[in-house]
Design a protein around this motif. Sequence first.
Motif, PDB file in Angstrom:
ATOM      1  N   ASN A  63       0.812  -1.028   0.004  1.00 53.99           N
ATOM      2  CA  ASN A  63       0.155   0.017  -0.030  1.00 53.99           C
ATOM      3  C   ASN A  63       0.954   1.403  -0.171  1.00 53.99           C
ATOM      4  N   GLU A  64       1.876   1.230   0.791  1.00 53.43           N
ATOM      5  CA  GLU A  64       2.764   2.200   0.879  1.00 53.43           C
ATOM      6  C   GLU A  64       3.629   2.479  -0.341  1.00 53.43           C
ATOM      7  N   GLU A  65       3.960   1.411  -1.199  1.00 53.39           N
ATOM      8  CA  GLU A  65       4.509   1.406  -2.437  1.00 53.39           C
ATOM      9  C   GLU A  65       3.687   2.199  -3.383  1.00 53.39           C
ATOM     10  N   SER A  66       2.461   1.681  -3.457  1.00 53.82           N
ATOM     11  CA  SER A  66       1.417   2.443  -4.351  1.00 53.82           C
ATOM     12  C   SER A  66       1.194   3.908  -3.968  1.00 53.82           C
ATOM     13  N   LYS A  67       1.475   4.269  -2.612  1.00 57.95           N
ATOM     14  CA  LYS A  67       1.351   5.823  -2.445  1.00 57.95           C
ATOM     15  C   LYS A  67       2.588   6.480  -3.059  1.00 57.95           C
ATOM     16  N   PHE A  68       3.655   5.660  -2.879  1.00 60.48           N
ATOM     17  CA  PHE A  68       5.139   6.270  -3.498  1.00 60.48           C
ATOM     18  C   PHE A  68       4.761   6.573  -5.037  1.00 60.48           C
ATOM     19  N   ALA A  69       4.279   5.474  -5.703  1.00 59.05           N
ATOM     20  CA  ALA A  69       4.209   5.617  -7.210  1.00 59.05           C
ATOM     21  C   ALA A  69       3.252   6.457  -7.618  1.00 59.05           C
ATOM     22  N   LYS A  70       2.171   6.735  -6.841  1.00 63.62           N
ATOM     23  CA  LYS A  70       1.287   7.877  -7.234  1.00 63.62           C
ATOM     24  C   LYS A  70       1.825   9.158  -7.184  1.00 63.62           C
ATOM     25  N   ALA A  71       2.714   9.489  -5.919  1.00 64.54           N
ATOM     26  CA  ALA A  71       3.451  10.877  -5.588  1.00 64.54           C
ATOM     27  C   ALA A  71       4.243  11.152  -6.798  1.00 64.54           C
ATOM     28  N   ALA A  72       5.181  10.267  -7.008  1.00 66.72           N
ATOM     29  CA  ALA A  72       6.171  10.418  -8.094  1.00 66.72           C
ATOM     30  C   ALA A  72       5.654  10.633  -9.406  1.00 66.72           C
ATOM     31  N   ALA A  73       4.362   9.933  -9.837  1.00 67.38           N
ATOM     32  CA  ALA A  73       3.547  10.236 -11.165  1.00 67.38           C
ATOM     33  C   ALA A  73       3.128  11.742 -11.016  1.00 67.38           C
ATOM     34  N   ALA A  74       2.432  12.067  -9.904  1.00 69.39           N
ATOM     35  CA  ALA A  74       2.022  13.371  -9.873  1.00 69.39           C
ATOM     36  C   ALA A  74       3.211  14.307  -9.692  1.00 69.39           C
ATOM     37  N   ALA A  75       4.031  14.365  -9.212  1.00 65.29           N
ATOM     38  CA  ALA A  75       5.222  14.962  -9.351  1.00 65.29           C
ATOM     39  C   ALA A  75       5.721  15.475 -10.798  1.00 65.29           C
ATOM     40  N   ILE A  76       5.838  14.349 -11.393  1.00 70.39           N
ATOM     41  CA  ILE A  76       6.309  14.580 -13.061  1.00 70.39           C
ATOM     42  C   ILE A  76       5.242  14.968 -13.726  1.00 70.39           C
ATOM     43  N   GLN A  77       3.938  14.466 -13.561  1.00 73.32           N
ATOM     44  CA  GLN A  77       2.962  14.834 -14.427  1.00 73.32           C
ATOM     45  C   GLN A  77       2.575  16.365 -14.309  1.00 73.32           C
ATOM     46  N   SER A  78       2.852  16.799 -13.346  1.00 67.08           N
ATOM     47  CA  SER A  78       2.620  18.356 -12.851  1.00 67.08           C
ATOM     48  C   SER A  78       3.199  19.294 -13.946  1.00 67.08           C
ATOM     49  N   PRO A  79       4.629  19.225 -14.088  1.00 72.13           N
ATOM     50  CA  PRO A  79       5.441  20.125 -14.907  1.00 72.13           C
ATOM     51  C   PRO A  79       5.123  19.940 -16.408  1.00 72.13           C
ATOM     52  N   VAL A  80       4.893  18.636 -16.654  1.00 71.58           N
ATOM     53  CA  VAL A  80       4.670  18.368 -18.010  1.00 71.58           C
ATOM     54  C   VAL A  80       3.165  18.765 -18.607  1.00 71.58           C
TER      55      VAL A  80
END
Length: 386
Positions: free
Chosen positions: A341-358
């Motif tokens: 579950n924590e791994e999924s949260k890390f993945a979502k946070a990383a995706a959101a961080a990179i997706q935002s500037p794009v």
Amino acid sequence: MADTSGSATSKRMGFVMPEKMQLHLAMLALQFGYAGFHVVSRAALNMGISKIVFPVYRNILALLLLLPFAYFLEKKDRPALTWNFVLQFFLLAVVGITANQGFYLLGLDNTSPTFASAIQNSVPAITFLMAALLRIETVRLNRKDGISKVCGTLLCVAGASVITLYKGPTIYSPTPPLQRTSVPMLMNLGDANGKNWSLGCVYLIGHCLSWAGWLVLQAPVLKKYPARLSVTSYQCFFGVIQFLIIAAFCERDPNAWLVHSGGELFSVFYAGVVASGIAFAVQIWCIDRGGPVFVAVYQPVQTLVVAIMASVALGEEFYLGGIIGAVLIITGLYFVLWGKNEESKFAKAAAAAIQSPVDHCNNNRPTSHIKSSLAQPLLASSTENA
């Protein structure tokens, strides 16, 4: 607006619960089905059924059960069958059906249902190691989710080992003992007198290696061929062919192919319908949605269920070691599931961080491929949204 894509899909399919809950309930039901299979298989061997004929009939029943559903339900979603896929399905059948079921029956015939169930708890550790080596499962020991998954897997294996190796004082003893009124077949389910216990252990280790390999190797195949019921049906078909080839050399007695009693018929029916047809379909769905390690980590629950079944149905005493082992198993499951579950949260946070500037630079650019590339390979997008 409030519905996520995962919940919308669940509603269309008639489910009202999140997919994560569906996965957990499916895996728990699967362990109860497999626990009964240990007892039923040993009963069939005690009745003298052939160790080659039994899996042939089992996989024929599973194929007949799955084939109509695979054909009609996946008619539009099934990719074209190529020789590359045929080879992959054949090899999966070698590992997951022929070797897996063959080694299991040979090992069970020389040991007992409780021991066979307990030694299967090496499957999570083997699966975890194989998945990590093949980079199917991401393990980051510098993060709390990676440490949690490793510790949880070790606790599950330790708990099952305690149930097997340590008895301690008696906690529960049936009164009156049900075993006294049981039929002789049930009273001798764990009887391995005259058998080669060491050889049985070797066979069961081969069974665990085959099972873990099947769980891991099946995951990438499902990514390319997402028709789960069709994949299972193809494997059952090739498993029948492979066992028939073995039978042509090892089982020459025509009487061995006859069903001599209602008990044998029930054993074959349970193995084919419950332990193969239904269990394979449920398990392959769980592998596709939750990953091989998620499926394997529930394996220790089976040992606890077998111990309880043996105590209640067969009149066997329940010892302190079973209680301690159960606590370790439940704790280990919590650690692994919390880690994922924590791994999924890390993945979502990383995706959101990179997706935002794009998105800021180019609002018209689709971002679905960014999410899929950053998501953990064992966590499907619908599982994360649930």
